[in-house]
Design an enzyme around this catalytic site. Structure first.
Site, PDB file in Angstrom:
ATOM      1  N   PHE A   1       0.879  -1.183   0.000  1.00  0.00           N
ATOM      2  CA  PHE A   1       0.000   0.000   0.000  1.00  0.00           C
ATOM      3  C   PHE A   1       0.905   1.219   0.000  1.00  0.00           C
ATOM      4  O   PHE A   1       1.811   1.317   0.832  1.00  0.00           O
ATOM      5  CB  PHE A   1      -0.872   0.068   1.262  1.00  0.00           C
ATOM      6  N   GLU A   2       0.657   2.139  -0.914  1.00  0.00           N
ATOM      7  CA  GLU A   2       1.362   3.412  -0.891  1.00  0.00           C
ATOM      8  C   GLU A   2       0.473   4.441  -1.555  1.00  0.00           C
ATOM      9  O   GLU A   2      -0.149   4.143  -2.577  1.00  0.00           O
ATOM     10  CB  GLU A   2       2.648   3.361  -1.745  1.00  0.00           C
ATOM     11  N   ILE A   3       0.427   5.633  -0.980  1.00  0.00           N
ATOM     12  CA  ILE A   3      -0.071   6.786  -1.724  1.00  0.00           C
ATOM     13  C   ILE A   3       1.104   7.752  -1.691  1.00  0.00           C
ATOM     14  O   ILE A   3       1.652   8.012  -0.612  1.00  0.00           O
ATOM     15  CB  ILE A   3      -1.325   7.403  -1.076  1.00  0.00           C
TER      16      ILE A   3
END
Ligand code: GTP
Ligand code: NAG
Ligand code: MG
Length: 420
Positions: free
Chosen positions: A307-309
């Site tokens: 998960f990355e933003i």
């Protein structure tokens, strides 16, 4: 005469009443679905009318017809308790404030049904209200089924890119024999993915190349999504906009300690980079998050990168690219099994100010085997979360999130002690 008129009037009233009843029954059925409007290029232009618009006609006491139009919110809540949730941010940041952002997924054709599950959840919990694009990347061409199914699930535009060979192969300076011996040795020691070539290409690609693929050059922000992940809560605001407004460049939901067998010499390479490029190290960095002795050794803390933003311009910056290239030259992606999670995390910790890294407590997430379920019942109810708070990993001994809070002098959410 008079009684005849009264009877006549009563007759008409009954008729009008009957028509109204029939009309109300016919309009009170399911709200009509309206196709989102798109221009010829498929760009989202908004809905033809409000997603939930009802027309109700009644008569007043004198028999005059009154028409009332009730227009619902363009974005409806997922279940009917409107006192919480979708209002505030959604209405104030509609499509007019759409960010220059995309989802991005690296996948094989065989990952189709696992990525389909992830997309469905991201859409239901967030993107059905925002319609951001989705970029799919693969080292092989995507097949028609993959494209057809994923396009049908994504509410924004979908793009499919094939990765060029030099971003998914052994660089010329890698000694193939040495790399093979490492894989054989790791296979014997039963290190997860230790004998895999493709996993190493994947880690190197995610570390240094996904953000400069031709399709990704069209965007400033990304949200990475992997197959088989889950989102447990509504996301009722635009995290991309949040990142920009709060000057964030990188974010995470789960952090933990890396498996040391996969990165024995990673920190040696990092130290060499720090010495060669002091100008790239941020003044107010998070070195203290990843090293307990002022930079001498790595404590293995990293943000989980499935998960990355984050901000693509940062990854494309000279600082980050120099960092990646320094590591890549040392060969640890192949002579060991460096993961993109420690690489991104060390990069973010050294090259960004600590205020530029964000922990999203309100984005509830699962990737096997860890869960981030927001601490605080109020948040969970407000966001209609369906995760079991008992599974929350944040405050467990093997998570680094507590360190992140301490370093940044952030107040931990009420009730965190009980989840240790
Ligand atoms: N195109 C392509 N994508 C890959 C390949 N290997 C992995 N991926 C993708 O890269 C991402 C990470 O791979 P995963 O297999 O999920 O690795 P992981 O998250 O460390 O391990 P899991 O516990 O198996 O999820 C996922 O989005 C995969 O779909 C590959 O050989 N080709
Ligand atoms: C989005 O960002 C990319 C990369 O910075 C840029 O090239 C592009 O012009 C931007 N698009 C819009 C609509 O601002
Ligand atoms: Mg995965």
């Amino acid at each position: 005469m008079a009684t005849g008129n009264v009877r006549y009037a009563r007759y008409i009233l009954f008729a009008i009443f009957g028509i109204i009843v029939i009309y109300l029954i016919s309009t009170s059925s399911l709200p009509t679905y309206t196709e989102p409007l798109r221009d010829s290029a498929g760009k989202y232009l908004g809905n033809l009318k409000g997603a939930h618009e009802e027309t109700v006609t009644t008569t007043d006491a004198s028999g005059d017809v009154i028409t009332q139009i009730t227009t619902g919110l363009a974005a409806e809540p997922t279940s009917p308790n409107p006192q919480y949730g979708t209002h505030g941010d959604l209405t104030s940041s509609g499509p007019s404030e759409k960010m220059n952002a995309t989802f991005v997924t690296l996948a094989r054709n065989t990952d189709l049904w696992e990525i389909a599950r992830s997309i469905r959840q991201v859409e239901d919990r967030f993107n059905r209200n925002y319609h951001y694009d989705w970029v799919f990347l693969n080292d092989k061409p995507f097949d028609e089924t993959f494209k057809k199914v994923t396009s049908s699930l994504v509410s924004g535009k979908t793009h499919y890119g094939e990765i060029k060979e030099e971003h998914w192969s052994f660089p010329s300076w890698i000694d193939q024999d040495k790399a093979r011996k490492v894989r054989e040795d790791m296979a014997q020691r039963k290190i997860i993915y230790g004998d895999s070539i493709s996993y190493r290409h994947m880690c190197r690609f995610e570390s240094g190349f996904f953000f400069r693929q031709p399709l990704m050059m069209n965007y400033e922000w990304y949200w990475r999504v992997e197959p088989s992940v889950e989102l447990f809560c509504d996301v009722n605001y635009d995290p991309f906009k949040f990142m920009r407004d709060n000057k964030k460049k990188y974010s995470f939901v789960i952090s933990l300690y890396e498996y040391v067998e996969t990165i024995p010499t990673l920190w040696d390479s990092v130290k060499k980079f720090m010495k060669n490029h002091p100008e790239h190290i941020a003044k107010d960095n998070s070195l203290a998050l990843i090293s307990d002795d002022g930079g001498d050794t790595y404590n293995k803390c990293h943000f989980w990168s499935n998960f990355e933003i984050g901000n693509l311009e940062w990854l494309r910056s000279k600082q980050y690219v120099d960092f990646f290239e320094a590591l890549d030259k040392d060969g640890g992606f192949f002579y060991e099994r460096w993961g993109d999670a420690p690489v991104h995390s060390i990069g973010a910790s050294l090259l960004l100010d600590k205020s530029e890294i964000h922990f999203f407590n309100d984005i509830a997430y699962y990737h096997v085997p860890f869960t981030h379920c927001p601490t605080g019942e109020e948040t969970r109810l407000k966001l209609k979360c369906h995760c079991d708070p008992k599974n929350n990993f944040d405050w467990k001994g093997y998570s680094c999130t507590s360190r992140f809070f301490d370093l940044n002098k952030l107040e931990k959410p009420a009730g965190w002690e009980k989840e240790q």
